[in-house]
Scaffold this motif. Structure first.
Motif, PDB file in Angstrom:
ATOM      1  N   SER A   1       0.907  -1.278  -0.009  1.00  0.00           N
ATOM      2  CA  SER A   1       0.013  -0.047  -0.089  1.00  0.00           C
ATOM      3  C   SER A   1       1.123   1.071  -0.055  1.00  0.00           C
ATOM      4  N   GLU A   2       0.100   2.355  -0.444  1.00  0.00           N
ATOM      5  CA  GLU A   2       0.899   3.676  -0.290  1.00  0.00           C
ATOM      6  C   GLU A   2       1.666   3.889   0.796  1.00  0.00           C
ATOM      7  N   PRO A   3       0.876   3.772   2.059  1.00  0.00           N
ATOM      8  CA  PRO A   3       1.389   4.184   3.616  1.00  0.00           C
ATOM      9  C   PRO A   3       2.740   3.193   3.637  1.00  0.00           C
ATOM     10  N   GLU A   4       2.611   1.970   3.210  1.00  0.00           N
ATOM     11  CA  GLU A   4       3.707   1.113   3.447  1.00  0.00           C
ATOM     12  C   GLU A   4       5.147   1.430   2.672  1.00  0.00           C
ATOM     13  N   ILE A   5       4.625   2.285   1.429  1.00  0.00           N
ATOM     14  CA  ILE A   5       5.506   2.662   0.568  1.00  0.00           C
ATOM     15  C   ILE A   5       6.453   3.870   1.174  1.00  0.00           C
ATOM     16  N   GLN A   6       5.600   4.787   1.635  1.00  0.00           N
ATOM     17  CA  GLN A   6       6.040   6.076   2.093  1.00  0.00           C
ATOM     18  C   GLN A   6       6.824   5.744   3.332  1.00  0.00           C
ATOM     19  N   LYS A   7       6.416   4.721   4.205  1.00  0.00           N
ATOM     20  CA  LYS A   7       7.167   4.480   5.637  1.00  0.00           C
ATOM     21  C   LYS A   7       8.385   3.732   4.871  1.00  0.00           C
ATOM     22  N   ALA A   8       8.658   2.983   4.090  1.00  0.00           N
ATOM     23  CA  ALA A   8      10.083   2.596   3.548  1.00  0.00           C
ATOM     24  C   ALA A   8      10.677   3.388   3.065  1.00  0.00           C
ATOM     25  N   HIS A   9      10.258   4.360   2.351  1.00  0.00           N
ATOM     26  CA  HIS A   9      11.119   5.643   1.776  1.00  0.00           C
ATOM     27  C   HIS A   9      11.717   6.472   3.163  1.00  0.00           C
ATOM     28  N   THR A  10      10.905   6.395   3.806  1.00  0.00           N
ATOM     29  CA  THR A  10      11.264   7.394   5.017  1.00  0.00           C
ATOM     30  C   THR A  10      12.394   6.629   5.911  1.00  0.00           C
ATOM     31  N   LEU A  11      12.326   5.464   5.956  1.00  0.00           N
ATOM     32  CA  LEU A  11      13.330   4.783   6.725  1.00  0.00           C
ATOM     33  C   LEU A  11      14.349   4.553   6.036  1.00  0.00           C
ATOM     34  N   LEU A  12      14.446   4.604   4.727  1.00  0.00           N
ATOM     35  CA  LEU A  12      15.738   4.558   3.665  1.00  0.00           C
ATOM     36  C   LEU A  12      16.448   6.068   4.103  1.00  0.00           C
ATOM     37  N   GLY A  13      15.728   6.965   4.114  1.00  0.00           N
ATOM     38  CA  GLY A  13      16.254   8.226   4.323  1.00  0.00           C
ATOM     39  C   GLY A  13      16.601   8.816   6.026  1.00  0.00           C
ATOM     40  N   ARG A  14      16.219   7.819   6.922  1.00  0.00           N
ATOM     41  CA  ARG A  14      16.819   8.134   8.228  1.00  0.00           C
ATOM     42  C   ARG A  14      17.851   7.183   8.583  1.00  0.00           C
ATOM     43  N   VAL A  15      17.811   5.992   8.129  1.00  0.00           N
ATOM     44  CA  VAL A  15      18.951   5.173   8.742  1.00  0.00           C
ATOM     45  C   VAL A  15      20.085   5.067   7.955  1.00  0.00           C
ATOM     46  N   GLU A  16      21.225   5.376   8.391  1.00  0.00           N
ATOM     47  CA  GLU A  16      22.452   5.535   7.625  1.00  0.00           C
ATOM     48  C   GLU A  16      23.137   3.967   7.294  1.00  0.00           C
ATOM     49  N   ASP A  17      23.093   3.399   8.362  1.00  0.00           N
ATOM     50  CA  ASP A  17      23.640   1.867   8.292  1.00  0.00           C
ATOM     51  C   ASP A  17      22.441   0.991   8.164  1.00  0.00           C
ATOM     52  N   LEU A  18      22.170   0.543   7.003  1.00  0.00           N
ATOM     53  CA  LEU A  18      21.155  -0.262   6.839  1.00  0.00           C
ATOM     54  C   LEU A  18      21.298  -1.752   6.989  1.00  0.00           C
ATOM     55  N   GLY A  19      20.739  -2.528   7.610  1.00  0.00           N
ATOM     56  CA  GLY A  19      21.051  -3.912   7.981  1.00  0.00           C
ATOM     57  C   GLY A  19      19.967  -4.784   7.087  1.00  0.00           C
ATOM     58  N   LYS A  20      20.343  -6.109   7.529  1.00  0.00           N
ATOM     59  CA  LYS A  20      19.641  -7.048   6.808  1.00  0.00           C
ATOM     60  C   LYS A  20      17.984  -6.801   6.910  1.00  0.00           C
ATOM     61  N   GLU A  21      17.741  -6.598   7.963  1.00  0.00           N
ATOM     62  CA  GLU A  21      16.245  -6.587   8.416  1.00  0.00           C
ATOM     63  C   GLU A  21      15.692  -5.202   7.843  1.00  0.00           C
ATOM     64  N   ASP A  22      16.327  -4.400   7.283  1.00  0.00           N
ATOM     65  CA  ASP A  22      16.069  -3.182   6.434  1.00  0.00           C
ATOM     66  C   ASP A  22      15.887  -3.359   4.893  1.00  0.00           C
ATOM     67  N   GLU A  23      16.409  -4.634   4.641  1.00  0.00           N
ATOM     68  CA  GLU A  23      16.357  -5.034   2.967  1.00  0.00           C
ATOM     69  C   GLU A  23      14.950  -4.868   2.358  1.00  0.00           C
ATOM     70  N   ALA A  24      13.956  -5.180   3.199  1.00  0.00           N
ATOM     71  CA  ALA A  24      12.753  -5.285   2.623  1.00  0.00           C
ATOM     72  C   ALA A  24      12.216  -3.905   2.413  1.00  0.00           C
ATOM     73  N   ALA A  25      12.596  -3.027   3.124  1.00  0.00           N
ATOM     74  CA  ALA A  25      12.127  -1.600   2.999  1.00  0.00           C
ATOM     75  C   ALA A  25      12.757  -0.788   1.840  1.00  0.00           C
ATOM     76  N   VAL A  26      14.044  -1.188   1.871  1.00  0.00           N
ATOM     77  CA  VAL A  26      15.041  -0.722   0.743  1.00  0.00           C
ATOM     78  C   VAL A  26      14.554  -1.087  -0.625  1.00  0.00           C
ATOM     79  N   THR A  27      14.145  -2.629  -0.706  1.00  0.00           N
ATOM     80  CA  THR A  27      13.731  -3.079  -1.918  1.00  0.00           C
ATOM     81  C   THR A  27      12.258  -2.512  -2.450  1.00  0.00           C
ATOM     82  N   LEU A  28      11.337  -2.306  -1.383  1.00  0.00           N
ATOM     83  CA  LEU A  28      10.163  -1.346  -1.544  1.00  0.00           C
ATOM     84  C   LEU A  28      10.258  -0.125  -2.133  1.00  0.00           C
ATOM     85  N   SER A  29      11.207   0.778  -1.548  1.00  0.00           N
ATOM     86  CA  SER A  29      11.282   2.227  -1.826  1.00  0.00           C
ATOM     87  C   SER A  29      11.969   2.396  -3.299  1.00  0.00           C
ATOM     88  N   LEU A  30      13.000   1.413  -3.258  1.00  0.00           N
ATOM     89  CA  LEU A  30      13.627   1.650  -4.837  1.00  0.00           C
ATOM     90  C   LEU A  30      12.590   1.164  -5.915  1.00  0.00           C
TER      91      LEU A  30
END
Length: 315
Positions: free
Chosen positions: A34-63
């Protein structure tokens, strides 16, 4: 600079890393977010400098779902994961020889319309970031591009039907050989025409720290050229490989005895090669392209730090 572009800057400068990333980004299940999930993933990508394996799903969704300039979710039909589900049938049907010109023209019109929309939705939107809106000229240009490319793509079928061609060698040439360079050339032209504004008005360029330096027409021309070349490779290869495969298979006893197998193999191989070539074509050039300082406009060279600048190539 958008968080997506910052990610491409650190992770997408080699072909192998880009290919591995695009193989993940083309997963059709990403369209269910959903759009809220996409926006949340994009926001996470912008806030977290060191992305771990647990953030890979958010990175993929945002990109895969967010435009790299505006930060807004892309239209569902024109996201990268939607290409195979929505245009796969169009590509297969447009490359199959038809008995009627109207049928061939209809499939070409659908195919060219979809890719014109995809090219427009995934363009560099620097002008929109500066307050410009989609003009009537752009809409007319898009309609003209779709009509022109659809008609030219149908030329092989028109030549056979209108000229009443009966020679088997000429029919083979029109149905199997001519569509290959034609598909590549029209794919190049579609991108070049739809995104011509980028070459005329310029796109934003950034320094190595992600700071905006200015707007460059030279970078715009390079971005459009690279994307057009990648699209020509995609469609030219997708048109060529199924024919080469069928030439080999027709020499086997199985296909000589069962000619009905040719059509389903043609359809399946076209869709297979399209699926294989899509991540390759998207990976040919970096999503965050680089341009040498000396090739920029003089007014930008003075404010440019470092030997080269970065720009969003688009897709």
């Amino acid at each position: 600079m958008d968080p997506n572009l910052l990610y491409w800057k650190t992770k997408g400068q080699s072909f192998s890393s880009r290919l591995q990333t695009w193989l993940n980004l083309l997963d059709p299940t990403l369209l269910l977010a959903s759009e809220p999930e996409i926006q949340k993933a994009h926001t996470l990508l912008g806030r977290v400098e060191d992305l771990g394996k647990e953030d890979e799903a958010a990175v993929t969704l945002s990109l895969s779902s967010v435009h790299d300039d505006s930060g807004a979710p892309l239209p569902l039909f024109f996201r990268a994961p939607a290409v195979i589900p929505f245009s796969g049938l169009m590509v297969v049907a447009s490359l199959v020889p038809h008995s009627k010109v109207t049928l061939s023209l209809s499939w070409q019109f659908l195919l060219q319309s979809y890719w014109a929309g995809f090219n427009f939705a995934n363009r560099n939107s620097s002008s929109e970031q500066q307050g410009a809106k989609t003009s009537l000229r752009q809409l007319v240009l898009m309609a003209g591009t779709i009509s022109y490319t659809a008609c030219v793509a149908t030329l092989p079928q028109i030549m056979i039907n209108r000229l009443n061609v009966r020679s088997p060698p000429i029919q083979t040439f029109c149905r199997t050989v001519l569509p290959i360079p034609l598909s590549a050339a029209l794919a190049f032209f579609n991108v070049f025409a739809i995104r011509s504004d980028e070459s005329e008005t310029g796109i934003q360029v950034f320094d190595q720290h992600g700071n905006l330096v200015g707007v460059s027409k030279a970078a715009g021309k390079q971005a459009v050229k690279e994307t057009a070349l990648s699209r020509a490779v995609l469609f030219g290869t997708t048109a060529a490989l199924p024919h080469l495969l069928l030439l080999l298979l027709k020499r086997t006893r199985l296909f000589q005895r069962n000619s009905l197998l040719i059509m389903p193999v043609r359809h399946a191989s076209t869709l297979l090669f399209l699926s294989l070539m899509l991540p390759v074509s998207f990976s040919l050039f970096p999503q965050l392209g680089t341009i040498k300082k000396e090739t920029l406009e003089e007014e930008l060279q003075a404010g440019a730090a470092g030997p080269h600048l970065f720009y969003h190539r688009g897709l």
